[in-house]
Scaffold this motif. Structure first.
Motif, PDB file in Angstrom:
ATOM      1  N   LEU A 252       0.138  12.236   6.453  1.00 35.92           N
ATOM      2  CA  LEU A 252       1.285  11.859   7.594  1.00 35.92           C
ATOM      3  C   LEU A 252       2.225  12.955   7.495  1.00 35.92           C
ATOM      4  O   LEU A 252       3.334  13.003   8.078  1.00 35.92           O
ATOM      5  N   LEU A 253       2.592  13.807   6.153  1.00 35.74           N
ATOM      6  CA  LEU A 253       3.469  14.692   5.861  1.00 35.74           C
ATOM      7  C   LEU A 253       3.254  16.071   6.654  1.00 35.74           C
ATOM      8  O   LEU A 253       3.174  16.904   6.043  1.00 35.74           O
ATOM      9  N   GLY A 254       3.197  15.818   8.143  1.00 33.30           N
ATOM     10  CA  GLY A 254       2.708  17.002   8.897  1.00 33.30           C
ATOM     11  C   GLY A 254       1.925  16.384   9.970  1.00 33.30           C
ATOM     12  O   GLY A 254       1.918  15.150  10.197  1.00 33.30           O
ATOM     13  N   PRO A 255       1.511  17.249  10.719  1.00 32.63           N
ATOM     14  CA  PRO A 255       0.443  16.638  11.754  1.00 32.63           C
ATOM     15  C   PRO A 255      -0.394  15.497  11.121  1.00 32.63           C
ATOM     16  O   PRO A 255      -1.020  15.894  10.069  1.00 32.63           O
ATOM     17  N   LEU A 256      -0.596  14.300  11.866  1.00 28.91           N
ATOM     18  CA  LEU A 256      -1.498  13.411  11.239  1.00 28.91           C
ATOM     19  C   LEU A 256      -3.066  13.869  11.195  1.00 28.91           C
ATOM     20  O   LEU A 256      -3.524  14.520  11.967  1.00 28.91           O
TER      21      LEU A 256
ATOM     22  N   LEU B 172      -0.178   1.783  11.792  1.00 26.24           N
ATOM     23  CA  LEU B 172      -0.943   0.842  10.875  1.00 26.24           C
ATOM     24  C   LEU B 172      -0.896   1.688   9.377  1.00 26.24           C
ATOM     25  O   LEU B 172      -0.826   0.867   8.410  1.00 26.24           O
ATOM     26  N   LEU B 173      -0.934   2.743   9.273  1.00 26.48           N
ATOM     27  CA  LEU B 173      -0.498   3.410   8.010  1.00 26.48           C
ATOM     28  C   LEU B 173       0.769   3.239   7.382  1.00 26.48           C
ATOM     29  O   LEU B 173       0.749   2.917   6.117  1.00 26.48           O
ATOM     30  N   ILE B 174       1.731   3.299   8.167  1.00 28.64           N
ATOM     31  CA  ILE B 174       3.094   2.975   7.669  1.00 28.64           C
ATOM     32  C   ILE B 174       3.229   1.875   7.112  1.00 28.64           C
ATOM     33  O   ILE B 174       3.854   1.290   6.161  1.00 28.64           O
ATOM     34  N   ARG B 175       2.420   0.570   7.736  1.00 32.12           N
ATOM     35  CA  ARG B 175       2.500  -0.723   7.402  1.00 32.12           C
ATOM     36  C   ARG B 175       1.091  -1.207   6.734  1.00 32.12           C
ATOM     37  O   ARG B 175       0.885  -2.230   6.877  1.00 32.12           O
TER      38      ARG B 175
ATOM     39  N   LEU C 233      -2.606   7.537   0.409  1.00 32.50           N
ATOM     40  CA  LEU C 233      -1.716   7.871   1.642  1.00 32.50           C
ATOM     41  C   LEU C 233      -0.485   9.035   1.018  1.00 32.50           C
ATOM     42  O   LEU C 233       0.141   8.689  -0.104  1.00 32.50           O
ATOM     43  N   ASP C 234      -0.635  10.235   1.720  1.00 32.16           N
ATOM     44  CA  ASP C 234       0.297  11.194   1.212  1.00 32.16           C
ATOM     45  C   ASP C 234       1.956  11.008   1.017  1.00 32.16           C
ATOM     46  O   ASP C 234       2.355  11.300   0.071  1.00 32.16           O
ATOM     47  N   TYR C 235       2.555  10.016   1.943  1.00 36.28           N
ATOM     48  CA  TYR C 235       3.980   9.751   1.985  1.00 36.28           C
ATOM     49  C   TYR C 235       4.107   8.872   0.559  1.00 36.28           C
ATOM     50  O   TYR C 235       5.089   9.050   0.010  1.00 36.28           O
TER      51      TYR C 235
END
Length: 257
Positions: free
Chosen positions: A5-9, A33-36, A100-102
């Protein structure tokens, strides 16, 4: 599998193939959904993120369609069992062993911060650089973004700036003042109200035997703050300005690792 998510998904499969979603609403669904990840997100929340304040009458049916399409997309990425599961009152994405990169970004920043506290500036610098290297460019911003996505992007942007500040502080502690001058000039131009970058630039210039340039940076930030906000520079900047004027020996620094 790896979600980025650190750029275009995009989604990176176990084989190294990269896949992107072309449909904006399905992309928004996956982002939320990825954020949560590993938490249930209610259908009302998802519809608010996808359609913002313009939720259509048949939004529930539309959401079901988008979830089905998202599951098919992830299946094509090599997930025979969908990580997206129905959990009242909404849906949940099981992260499992997926990356998840973030989350990796946050871990690296935390490790760098810990090393900085212990005065291990060389190690801290490496962790901060690794964290920033995960960013692939600006994160696309949709003006109709809902509160979950908006809050996440605001948090990420602040974390990115904080990581940059801490990296430069570590580099200054390592005596790399000449190396950071150019980058700091770019940063103050990009973030003209962020006083920390001005402080770092003034110090880097002074330690590079450019006292006059350091004082000009102070005059510049003072004009900017006065014009934009009617404020004087913060106390840290004012104290640094006075120290530069008298060539305070305390500003000199011996590199430490």
């Amino acid at each position: 599998m790896r979600y980025e998510l650190l750029g275009p998904l995009r989604v990176v499969t176990d084989e190294g193939d990269v896949a992107s979603i072309g449909a904006q609403k399905i992309e928004t669904l996956l982002e939320v959904l990825l954020i949560r990840a590993d938490q249930v997100v209610g259908t009302e929340q998802l519809m608010g993120e996808i359609w913002s304040e313009r939720v259509p009458r048949r939004a529930t049916a539309g959401l079901h369609v988008y979830v089905s399409q998202l599951r098919k997309f992830l299946n094509r990425c090599g997930r025979p069992t969908s990580p997206v599961v129905t959990r009242p009152p909404g849906y949940l994405l099981r992260a499992g062993d997926d990356e998840l990169d973030y989350r990796e970004f946050v871990r690296l920043v935390d490790w760098g911060r810990e090393h900085s506290r212990e005065q291990r500036h060389d190690q801290a610098s490496r962790f901060f650089e690794e964290a920033l290297a995960l960013w692939r460019g600006p994160i696309p911003c949709d003006l109709s973004t809902g509160p979950i996505l908006e809050g996440f992007m605001t948090w990420l942007a602040e974390m990115h700036l904080e990581c940059t500040e801490m990296l430069i502080d570590a580099q200054l502690e390592l005596g790399q003042h000449r190396e950071v001058v150019g980058r700091l000039y770019s940063l103050v131009a990009e973030h003209p109200l962020r006083e920390a970058f001005y402080r770092q630039l003034m110090l880097a210039l002074y330690r590079s035997d450019r006292q006059a340039d350091a004082l000009e940076v102070y005059r510049s930030v003072r004009r900017t703050l006065n014009d934009e906000l009617g404020l004087e520079p913060c106390r840290a900047l004012q104290e640094l300005h006075r120290a530069i004027l008298v060539a305070d020996y305390a500003l000199e620094h011996e590199a430490t690792v």
